[in-house]
Design a protein around this motif. Structure first.
Motif, PDB file in Angstrom:
ATOM      1  N   SER A 155       0.842  -0.698   0.038  1.00 50.18           N
ATOM      2  CA  SER A 155       0.087  -0.020   0.663  1.00 50.18           C
ATOM      3  C   SER A 155       1.216   1.598   0.084  1.00 50.18           C
ATOM      4  O   SER A 155       0.667   2.308  -0.934  1.00 50.18           O
ATOM      5  CB  SER A 155      -1.054   0.142   1.198  1.00 50.18           C
ATOM      6  OG  SER A 155      -1.769  -1.031   1.159  1.00 50.18           O
ATOM      7  N   THR A 156       1.530   0.686   0.860  1.00 53.66           N
ATOM      8  CA  THR A 156       3.150   2.424   0.629  1.00 53.66           C
ATOM      9  C   THR A 156       3.377   2.891  -0.538  1.00 53.66           C
ATOM     10  O   THR A 156       3.626   3.729  -0.956  1.00 53.66           O
ATOM     11  CB  THR A 156       4.126   2.093   1.799  1.00 53.66           C
ATOM     12  OG1 THR A 156       3.373   1.706   3.310  1.00 53.66           O
ATOM     13  CG2 THR A 156       4.970   3.216   2.153  1.00 53.66           C
ATOM     14  N   ILE A 157       4.233   1.166  -1.113  1.00 58.88           N
ATOM     15  CA  ILE A 157       4.811   1.568  -2.378  1.00 58.88           C
ATOM     16  C   ILE A 157       3.076   2.667  -3.257  1.00 58.88           C
ATOM     17  O   ILE A 157       3.662   3.309  -4.371  1.00 58.88           O
ATOM     18  CB  ILE A 157       5.168   0.737  -2.775  1.00 58.88           C
ATOM     19  CG1 ILE A 157       5.893  -0.082  -1.695  1.00 58.88           C
ATOM     20  CG2 ILE A 157       5.722   1.035  -4.622  1.00 58.88           C
ATOM     21  CD1 ILE A 157       6.826  -1.728  -2.197  1.00 58.88           C
ATOM     22  N   VAL A 158       2.194   1.549  -3.917  1.00 58.85           N
ATOM     23  CA  VAL A 158       1.125   1.638  -4.525  1.00 58.85           C
ATOM     24  C   VAL A 158       0.686   3.240  -4.143  1.00 58.85           C
ATOM     25  O   VAL A 158       0.256   4.323  -5.010  1.00 58.85           O
ATOM     26  CB  VAL A 158       0.703   1.196  -4.514  1.00 58.85           C
ATOM     27  CG1 VAL A 158      -0.862   1.477  -5.336  1.00 58.85           C
ATOM     28  CG2 VAL A 158       1.116  -0.185  -4.704  1.00 58.85           C
ATOM     29  N   PHE A 159       0.508   3.638  -3.121  1.00 58.16           N
ATOM     30  CA  PHE A 159       0.172   5.051  -2.723  1.00 58.16           C
ATOM     31  C   PHE A 159       0.900   5.761  -2.990  1.00 58.16           C
ATOM     32  O   PHE A 159       0.817   6.816  -2.706  1.00 58.16           O
ATOM     33  CB  PHE A 159      -1.306   5.019  -1.635  1.00 58.16           C
ATOM     34  CG  PHE A 159      -2.133   3.938  -2.307  1.00 58.16           C
ATOM     35  CD1 PHE A 159      -3.298   4.030  -3.049  1.00 58.16           C
ATOM     36  CD2 PHE A 159      -2.346   3.304  -0.889  1.00 58.16           C
ATOM     37  CE1 PHE A 159      -3.989   3.132  -3.487  1.00 58.16           C
ATOM     38  CE2 PHE A 159      -3.593   2.166  -1.424  1.00 58.16           C
ATOM     39  CZ  PHE A 159      -4.740   2.104  -2.272  1.00 58.16           C
ATOM     40  N   MET A 163      -0.875  -5.429  -7.270  1.00 58.23           N
ATOM     41  CA  MET A 163      -0.305  -5.566  -8.094  1.00 58.23           C
ATOM     42  C   MET A 163      -0.029  -5.516 -10.118  1.00 58.23           C
ATOM     43  O   MET A 163       0.702  -5.113 -10.980  1.00 58.23           O
ATOM     44  CB  MET A 163       0.835  -6.987  -7.902  1.00 58.23           C
ATOM     45  CG  MET A 163       1.601  -7.051  -6.876  1.00 58.23           C
ATOM     46  SD  MET A 163       1.980  -9.063  -5.951  1.00 58.23           S
ATOM     47  CE  MET A 163       3.513  -9.352  -7.341  1.00 58.23           C
ATOM     48  N   TYR A 164      -1.350  -6.406 -10.266  1.00 59.79           N
ATOM     49  CA  TYR A 164      -1.420  -6.287 -11.683  1.00 59.79           C
ATOM     50  C   TYR A 164      -1.907  -4.910 -11.874  1.00 59.79           C
ATOM     51  O   TYR A 164      -2.137  -4.938 -13.418  1.00 59.79           O
ATOM     52  CB  TYR A 164      -3.513  -6.995 -11.475  1.00 59.79           C
ATOM     53  CG  TYR A 164      -3.659  -6.975 -13.005  1.00 59.79           C
ATOM     54  CD1 TYR A 164      -3.096  -8.253 -13.772  1.00 59.79           C
ATOM     55  CD2 TYR A 164      -4.986  -6.627 -13.053  1.00 59.79           C
ATOM     56  CE1 TYR A 164      -3.953  -8.044 -14.768  1.00 59.79           C
ATOM     57  CE2 TYR A 164      -5.569  -7.052 -14.403  1.00 59.79           C
ATOM     58  CZ  TYR A 164      -4.797  -7.534 -15.715  1.00 59.79           C
ATOM     59  OH  TYR A 164      -4.905  -8.285 -16.370  1.00 59.79           O
ATOM     60  N   THR A 165      -2.368  -3.999 -11.360  1.00 61.69           N
ATOM     61  CA  THR A 165      -2.667  -1.983 -11.021  1.00 61.69           C
ATOM     62  C   THR A 165      -1.736  -1.379 -10.651  1.00 61.69           C
ATOM     63  O   THR A 165      -1.485  -0.244 -11.274  1.00 61.69           O
ATOM     64  CB  THR A 165      -4.202  -1.976 -11.022  1.00 61.69           C
ATOM     65  OG1 THR A 165      -4.075  -2.277  -9.461  1.00 61.69           O
ATOM     66  CG2 THR A 165      -5.488  -2.367 -10.992  1.00 61.69           C
ATOM     67  N   ALA A 166      -1.106  -1.914 -10.407  1.00 61.91           N
ATOM     68  CA  ALA A 166       0.320  -0.946  -9.535  1.00 61.91           C
ATOM     69  C   ALA A 166       1.438  -0.375 -11.551  1.00 61.91           C
ATOM     70  O   ALA A 166       1.814   0.284 -10.850  1.00 61.91           O
ATOM     71  CB  ALA A 166       1.786  -1.901  -9.436  1.00 61.91           C
ATOM     72  N   GLY A 167       1.166  -1.198 -12.139  1.00 59.61           N
ATOM     73  CA  GLY A 167       2.043  -0.223 -13.692  1.00 59.61           C
ATOM     74  C   GLY A 167       3.856  -0.280 -13.199  1.00 59.61           C
ATOM     75  O   GLY A 167       3.782  -1.500 -13.199  1.00 59.61           O
TER      76      GLY A 167
END
Lengths: 349, 418
Positions: free
Chosen positions: A121-125, A184-188
């Motif tokens: 979450s930290t990485i993605v957001f 992960m699928y939507t993480a780009g």
């Protein structure tokens, strides 16, 4: 027979002494290895300056850069490796003993997936409220939340049936993994960072990471070791343990909380390093026997030694590129474990 | 050693909503050996669990030395009370000695290692259960019986003042069963140890226990001395089977035999046996198993031939115990002999009381005589029986044992068919 028994205790002390010496040598030797070429002699001298009493005997003959590489980059990483390896070794041993299940590892009740969700979450957001320590803090909170949920799902009228706990943990892991997969699928382009964290590694860690993990790992490990003999008795089964004077339900709770604490601390600073917590306890059970009074400290020491060497390989094998240490642990550990399984005739579990 | 008192005060236990125990009351003090018996699911193991602080009773209390066990620390209980479970699954490679030393856990401080004293106690316990030679063997490589002896040694290493056992000798060979139970009985008497044991073998229970508690559907059906608890009626009501309860002539203890039901239907010819004094017991069973339609006569009530025949639900011409054969029963016997395809005269002693049986046998169409000893040695009629017997022999097939009877019957059957 008393002689035999005294011999056993002497033998235990010997094992601990040997392993401690090996661990010390491991720390010193691996500090000399790395991408930057600094001679072993200089490394030793730099290390000695950090020791009390003898630190004034050395006249500095190295650059500040060299001292920084050794003391601020390699050494904290190695010490953290020792801590995380030891934590995973102890946590794995405890889980396997408590669940009486050879498949148990520190992550089995959902700690890893909780930590992963926090970190990812930290990485993605792109969160950065605690600066560079946001990921470890969020991972720790994720782990704590996951274990809190699993614990409450599994407890029935003040009791904690271990099989329910196991299943609740597996269910939690599956559920959180689904969320992680979706992220992960939507993480780009952030996917690389996620994968790297999930595989586990110790790159870029500093003394602050060590200081964050150390108190928890020390506390949890100490508590678990205090109950080492009770863990032996628990292997006879919960009812027999109760009959031998163990407060079984209390013990289970203390063990689950302590294990969660040290695992969460380890995962939050290193990611999900597989294999160590599963296999080190098995290897040590084969080598020193099932008694937790020797099994726990030797699993801790060997876990530390093993992780430091595999991490050294991870950072030097195709230097300056790093390989996630989780790959190395399995790549080199698994064949060794299979070799042990084949050569030992005695059933170990 | 200070002995303990265990008092079970009106306890009831439940699993979810099913009552498994209700209104259980009894107490035990130093030197008591109490057997808990009852069919499967009658609550025997649950009772042990509630005493040993594993399953808290829904109502009622369990008092150890007048203190509620559910308020005592487990370690405090374990110093007084040891439990031998029905089965132990230990999959880790601890040695037998290490397992027995775990019995010392309640006596050790948290950081204390087992010392010389503990080793001496463990050794003594293992010697008592004949397990000392197994000390270096990993527990998971032992056989069921060896393991159970190690587990009993572990319980003894606790130096308990009360011992709970759940079908403790199930996995043991008969010699070890007796050895272990004798040992427990000895500790029970010499050390004033309280023993409460669940048994499913009623004979063993009656042999070792001072008192028995018969459970049925979670309630105490009967309690007291073996003779009062193990009656035909009680056992039939609780277990739903017919048994014979006899008292052993030598030890005076009870022997309980389940009565077998007749398994095979009679498909072969009628066989009448002139028998008595238990001479026909095994042959009778074999004939019934082979499918013969068997009858007997004249036999005194209470004779073991009589009991067996009644169990197998055979036709029997009976006579009062220790009485001479009356004219009436002689006639009945004769009737059966005439109807029979084969008559077997077993190796019975002949006196004036039963000499009429020989006379009746004269009317047999196909007579088979089983002669293990010559008639002279079992003639108590001063020669009259011998005379009659020799007449019978002249027209009979003579065999030495039951096996030969079966063979001869077989060949006679096949001849009759062809």
């Amino acid at each position: 027979m008393y002689k035999n028994y005294l011999k056993k205790i002497f033998h235990w002390k010997l094992i601990i002494t040997y392993l401690t010496v090996i661990l010390g040598l491991t720390v010193v030797l691996t500090t000399t290895l790395g991408a930057a070429h600094i001679s072993s002699f200089v490394v030793f001298k730099i290390l000695i300056t950090r020791l009390p009493l003898v630190n004034n005997l050395i006249i500095p003959s190295w650059s500040i850069g060299e001292a920084t590489i050794i003391l601020q980059i390699r050494l904290p990483r190695i010490i953290l490796g020792v801590l995380v390896g030891a934590a995973l070794g102890v946590a794995g041993t405890t889980m396997q003993g408590l669940f009486k299940n050879p498949m148990a590892d520190p992550y089995i009740i959902g700690i890893s997936s909780g930590a992963a969700l926090g970190a990812i979450s930290t990485i993605v957001f792109g969160l950065s409220i605690f600066g560079m320590y946001t990921i470890p803090l969020m991972a720790f909170m994720g782990a704590a939340a996951a274990i809190f949920l699993v614990y409450n799902i599994a407890s029935v009228r003040g009791k904690l049936p271990v099989n329910t706990l196991l299943l609740a943990g597996i269910a939690m892991t599956l559920f959180l993994s689904a969320i992680i997969s979706l992220m992960m699928y939507t993480a780009g382009e952030k996917l690389h960072g996620i994968v790297f964290w999930l595989m586990g590694g110790l790159w870029g860690r500093n003394w602050n990471h060590v200081m964050m993990a150390f108190p928890f790992i020390l506390l949890g490990t100490t508590v678990i070791y205090i109950f080492a003999r009770d863990l032996n008795v628990m292997l006879l089964g919960e009812e027999p343990a109760q009959h031998l004077g163990i407060e079984v339900e209390t013990l289970k709770k203390i063990m689950i909380l302590s294990t969660s604490l040290i695992t969460a601390a380890a995962v939050s600073v290193s990611g999900i390093i597989g294999f160590v917590g599963l296999i080190i306890p098995h290897v040590m059970r084969i080598l020193v026997g099932p008694d937790h009074r020797i099994l726990l400290p030797s699993s801790a020491l060997v876990g530390g030694i093993f992780l430091v060497w595999t991490d050294t390989l991870a950072r030097t094998i195709i230097a300056p590129t790093e390989i996630p240490v989780g790959i190395i642990t399995a790549l080199f550990g698994a064949p060794f474990f299979i070799y042990l399984l084949r050569t030992r005739k005695r059933a170990m579990f | 050693m200070q002995s303990v008192t265990l008092r079970i005060n009106n306890i009831a236990c439940r699993y979810e909503t099913t009552n498994v125990l209700e209104n259980i009351n009894f107490s035990a003090t130093g030197g008591d050996f109490i057997g808990v018996i009852g069919p499967n699911a009658s609550g025997k193991s649950t009772l042990l669990k509630s005493i040993s602080k594993v399953l808290k009773p829904h109502t009622g209390v369990v008092l150890l030395n007048e203190r509620d066990v559910y308020t005592l620390k487990s370690a405090e209980i374990a110093k007084n009370l040891a439990v031998v479970p029905q089965e132990s699954v230990i999959s880790f490679a601890f040695t037998a000695l290490e397992v027995v030393l775990m019995g010392r856990t309640p006596h050790l401080n948290r950081f204390e290692m087992e010392g010389t004293k503990d080793l001496i106690i463990a050794k003594k316990a293992m010697e008592l259960t004949n397990a000392w030679h197994l000390r270096e063997r990993p527990i998971n490589t032992l056989s069921g019986g060896e393991k159970q002896r190690v587990i009993i040694a572990r319980a003894l290493a606790q130096e308990p003042k009360a011992l709970l056992l759940d079908e403790p000798t199930d996995h043991l060979d008969i010699n070890y069963q007796i050895e272990i139970l004798d040992l427990i009985k000895r500790l029970n008497k010499e050390e004033e140890m309280v023993v409460i044991a669940v048994f499913h073998d009623l004979n063993i229970a009656s042999q070792y226990c001072d008192r028995l508690i018969l459970l049925s559907k979670g309630r105490i059906f009967a309690a007291g001395r073996a003779g009062d608890v193990l009656t035909r009626e009680n056992i039939e009501k609780v277990y739903g089977i017919k048994v014979t309860v006899k008292q052993d002539g030598i030890s005076g203890r009870l022997i309980i035999h389940p009565q077998r039901k007749r398994m095979t239907k009679a498909t072969k010819g009628r066989v009448h046996m002139v028998a008595g004094s238990g001479s026909a017991v095994s042959l009778m069973n074999q004939l019934v198993d082979d499918g013969y339609n068997v009858s007997l006569g004249v036999i005194n009530i209470g004779d073991s031939d009589y009991i067996t025949a009644k169990t197998l639900e055979l036709d029997v011409v009976e006579e009062k115990p220790f009485s001479h054969i009356t004219e009436e029963s002689y006639e009945k016997n004769l009737e059966l002999i005439k109807q029979a395809d084969y008559v077997i005269l077993t190796n019975i002693p002949i006196g004036f009381a039963n000499i009429k049986n020989l006379k009746a046998a004269e009317q047999a169409e196909n007579l088979i005589i089983v002669e293990k000893e010559p008639i002279e040695e079992r003639d108590y009629t001063k020669g009259e029986a011998t005379r009659l017997y020799h007449q019978l022999r002249a027209n009979a097939a003579l065999v030495k044992n039951s096996h030969a009877v079966l063979e001869i019957l077989k060949s006679m059957e096949s001849q009759a068919k062809s």
